[in-house]
Design a protein around this motif. Structure first.
Motif, PDB file in Angstrom:
ATOM      1  N   UNK A 131       0.841  -1.197   0.000  1.00 13.98           N
ATOM      2  CA  UNK A 131       0.000   0.000   0.000  1.00 13.98           C
ATOM      3  C   UNK A 131       0.877   1.249   0.000  1.00 13.98           C
ATOM      4  N   UNK A 132       0.786   2.064  -1.039  1.00 10.73           N
ATOM      5  CA  UNK A 132       1.606   3.283  -1.065  1.00 10.73           C
ATOM      6  C   UNK A 132       1.029   4.334  -0.118  1.00 10.73           C
ATOM      7  N   UNK A 133       1.743   4.598   0.973  1.00 14.45           N
ATOM      8  CA  UNK A 133       1.277   5.584   1.938  1.00 14.45           C
ATOM      9  C   UNK A 133       2.481   6.198   2.640  1.00 14.45           C
TER      10      UNK A 133
ATOM     11  N   UNK B 265       4.344   8.642   5.530  1.00 25.12           N
ATOM     12  CA  UNK B 265       4.135   8.955   6.945  1.00 25.12           C
ATOM     13  C   UNK B 265       3.219  10.166   7.075  1.00 25.12           C
ATOM     14  N   UNK B 266       3.432  11.169   6.236  1.00 21.81           N
ATOM     15  CA  UNK B 266       2.598  12.376   6.319  1.00 21.81           C
ATOM     16  C   UNK B 266       1.131  12.055   6.079  1.00 21.81           C
ATOM     17  N   UNK B 267       0.848  11.211   5.106  1.00 19.93           N
ATOM     18  CA  UNK B 267      -0.535  10.814   4.827  1.00 19.93           C
ATOM     19  C   UNK B 267      -1.101  10.006   5.986  1.00 19.93           C
ATOM     20  N   UNK B 268      -0.301   9.126   6.545  1.00 20.86           N
ATOM     21  CA  UNK B 268      -0.734   8.305   7.669  1.00 20.86           C
ATOM     22  C   UNK B 268      -1.142   9.168   8.862  1.00 20.86           C
ATOM     23  N   UNK B 269      -0.436  10.258   9.092  1.00 21.20           N
ATOM     24  CA  UNK B 269      -0.755  11.132  10.228  1.00 21.20           C
ATOM     25  C   UNK B 269      -2.085  11.854  10.031  1.00 21.20           C
ATOM     26  N   UNK B 270      -2.574  11.898   8.808  1.00 23.22           N
ATOM     27  CA  UNK B 270      -3.854  12.558   8.530  1.00 23.22           C
ATOM     28  C   UNK B 270      -5.016  11.575   8.465  1.00 23.22           C
ATOM     29  N   UNK B 271      -4.816  10.374   8.960  1.00 23.09           N
ATOM     30  CA  UNK B 271      -5.905   9.397   9.046  1.00 23.09           C
ATOM     31  C   UNK B 271      -6.319   9.238  10.503  1.00 23.09           C
ATOM     32  N   UNK B 272      -7.598   9.290  10.803  1.00 20.14           N
ATOM     33  CA  UNK B 272      -8.737   9.471   9.899  1.00 20.14           C
ATOM     34  C   UNK B 272      -9.097  10.937   9.649  1.00 20.14           C
ATOM     35  N   UNK B 273      -8.415  11.870  10.338  1.00 23.91           N
ATOM     36  CA  UNK B 273      -8.781  13.277  10.225  1.00 23.91           C
ATOM     37  C   UNK B 273      -7.556  14.077   9.809  1.00 23.91           C
ATOM     38  N   UNK B 274      -7.718  14.883   8.761  1.00 25.38           N
ATOM     39  CA  UNK B 274      -6.581  15.629   8.231  1.00 25.38           C
ATOM     40  C   UNK B 274      -6.015  16.600   9.251  1.00 25.38           C
ATOM     41  N   UNK B 275      -4.688  16.651   9.305  1.00 24.75           N
ATOM     42  CA  UNK B 275      -4.009  17.622  10.157  1.00 24.75           C
ATOM     43  C   UNK B 275      -3.106  18.477   9.278  1.00 24.75           C
ATOM     44  N   UNK B 276      -2.784  19.653   9.742  1.00 25.41           N
ATOM     45  CA  UNK B 276      -1.971  20.581   8.962  1.00 25.41           C
ATOM     46  C   UNK B 276      -0.527  20.095   8.890  1.00 25.41           C
ATOM     47  N   UNK B 277       0.193  20.585   7.895  1.00 24.53           N
ATOM     48  CA  UNK B 277       1.604  20.245   7.771  1.00 24.53           C
ATOM     49  C   UNK B 277       2.375  20.683   9.012  1.00 24.53           C
ATOM     50  N   UNK B 278       2.004  21.835   9.548  1.00 25.87           N
ATOM     51  CA  UNK B 278       2.713  22.352  10.721  1.00 25.87           C
ATOM     52  C   UNK B 278       2.538  21.430  11.921  1.00 25.87           C
TER      53      UNK B 278
ATOM     54  N   UNK C  48      11.779  13.888  12.643  1.00 29.00           N
ATOM     55  CA  UNK C  48      11.243  14.958  11.788  1.00 29.00           C
ATOM     56  C   UNK C  48      11.501  14.739  10.305  1.00 29.00           C
ATOM     57  N   UNK C  49      12.444  13.856   9.966  1.00 26.02           N
ATOM     58  CA  UNK C  49      12.845  13.641   8.570  1.00 26.02           C
ATOM     59  C   UNK C  49      12.015  12.580   7.863  1.00 26.02           C
ATOM     60  N   UNK C  50      11.024  12.000   8.553  1.00 26.58           N
ATOM     61  CA  UNK C  50      10.340  10.834   7.980  1.00 26.58           C
ATOM     62  C   UNK C  50       9.035  11.159   7.259  1.00 26.58           C
ATOM     63  N   UNK C  51       8.638  12.401   7.175  1.00 28.09           N
ATOM     64  CA  UNK C  51       7.332  12.735   6.625  1.00 28.09           C
ATOM     65  C   UNK C  51       7.083  12.180   5.234  1.00 28.09           C
ATOM     66  N   UNK C  52       8.095  12.187   4.383  1.00 29.55           N
ATOM     67  CA  UNK C  52       7.918  11.737   3.002  1.00 29.55           C
ATOM     68  C   UNK C  52       8.220  10.250   2.820  1.00 29.55           C
ATOM     69  N   UNK C  53       8.636   9.583   3.883  1.00 25.37           N
ATOM     70  CA  UNK C  53       9.015   8.162   3.796  1.00 25.37           C
ATOM     71  C   UNK C  53       7.764   7.288   3.701  1.00 25.37           C
TER      72      UNK C  53
ATOM     73  N   UNK D  76       8.470   1.238   4.589  1.00 27.06           N
ATOM     74  CA  UNK D  76       9.935   1.237   4.602  1.00 27.06           C
ATOM     75  C   UNK D  76      10.507   1.662   5.948  1.00 27.06           C
ATOM     76  N   UNK D  77       9.664   1.824   6.951  1.00 29.12           N
ATOM     77  CA  UNK D  77      10.151   2.234   8.270  1.00 29.12           C
ATOM     78  C   UNK D  77      10.695   1.036   9.041  1.00 29.12           C
ATOM     79  N   UNK D  78      11.686   1.287   9.868  1.00 28.01           N
ATOM     80  CA  UNK D  78      12.130   0.272  10.825  1.00 28.01           C
ATOM     81  C   UNK D  78      11.104   0.176  11.950  1.00 28.01           C
TER      82      UNK D  78
END
Length: 261
Positions: A82-84, A86-99, A111-116, A120-122
């Motif tokens: 499933x292509x997802x 970390x940033x998208x995962x944090x917005x489930x089930x309710x969207x949160x701001x980038x900040x 802080x460096x994992x948002x686009x990972x 692929x996470x350990x």
């Protein structure tokens, strides 16, 4: 009610088996409480009952009105295909701001994992992302069910240190289920030893000296308790006596087995 969660006479059944019997439990704002016990002792069932995912066969659970719970489950299976991010995962089930997403990842040290990609996470990275997601709701209490399962000892120690920092910064209470006896005692205000019923509870020092605890876990963790006394001596802040209960009717087959830690 001043307590965040209270259970009185809680019993839980799975089919014909009574998994938990006569549990009395409270957790107050700001405290770190850890539940320990051998495999099959009902630790995860207790957590699920406290947050309403398991029905009570007897007794009752009360939660403070409006209580916000940040829950980190023992296992969360995500399809590796499933292509997802970390940033998208944090917005489930309710969207949160980038900040807010960035701040949560910063707080949990990744802080460096948002686009990972999540797949692929350990193991350690994934647990920190799960914690970041739980913190986004600004919880009154964090509930973590064996959050360091599968992590090595440095990863485990680092995660518990992070939990202590989060509690200090946010004031959130923490309820943890753990098998990491060598680490968890130093990170807890109060320990509950469970084996189908509450065998004993109190400060880490007094629980470690209770015969009910030693019957379950043996004597192999005394060095960790000496470290606890040295680094985490809170004086008379908590009770000097463990509350211990022996319930022969509900002793399980695990009562005299040593836990694997």
């Amino acid at each position: 009610m001043s307590e965040l969660i209270t259970a009185q006479g809680l019993s839980v059944r799975h089919g014909d088996t009574e998994v938990l019997h006569g549990i009395d439990f409270t957790i107050s704002p700001g405290e770190i409480v850890t539940v320990v016990g051998p495999n099959g002792s009902g630790k995860s069932t207790l957590v699920r009952a406290l947050i309403g995912l398991e029905p009570a066969a007897r007794g009752a659970v009360a939660r403070k009105p409006g209580l916000k719970i940040g829950y980190v489950p023992q296992k969360l299976h995500i399809d590796a295909s499933l292509p997802m991010t970390v940033r998208r995962f944090l917005s489930l089930p309710k969207r949160v701001s980038d900040a807010r997403a960035g701040a949560a990842l910063e707080r949990t040290g990744v802080p460096h994992l948002g686009a990972r990609q999540i797949a692929r996470l350990s193991g350690g990275q994934f647990q920190r992302v799960l914690l970041a997601r739980a913190l986004l709701i600004e919880p009154d209490i964090l509930i973590l069910d064996e959050p360091t399962q599968g992590l090595d000892q440095p990863g485990t120690a680092g995660f518990y240190k992070l939990i202590e920092e989060v509690r200090a910064e946010t004031g959130a209470a923490v309820l943890m289920v753990s098998h990491d006896l060598h680490v968890v005692m130093s990170a807890s205000d109060r320990v509950i030893c469970l084996n189908g019923h509450v065998c004993c509870q109190g400060t880490p020092k007094v629980v470690s000296e209770a015969p009910e605890y030693r019957a379950l876990f043996g004597m192999g963790t005394q060095g960790a308790f000496a470290l606890y006394q040295h680094d985490h001596d809170h004086g008379d802040e908590h009770s000097d006596h463990a509350t211990c209960h022996h319930d022969p009717e509900h002793d399980s087959e695990h009562d005299h087995e040593h836990a694997h830690v």
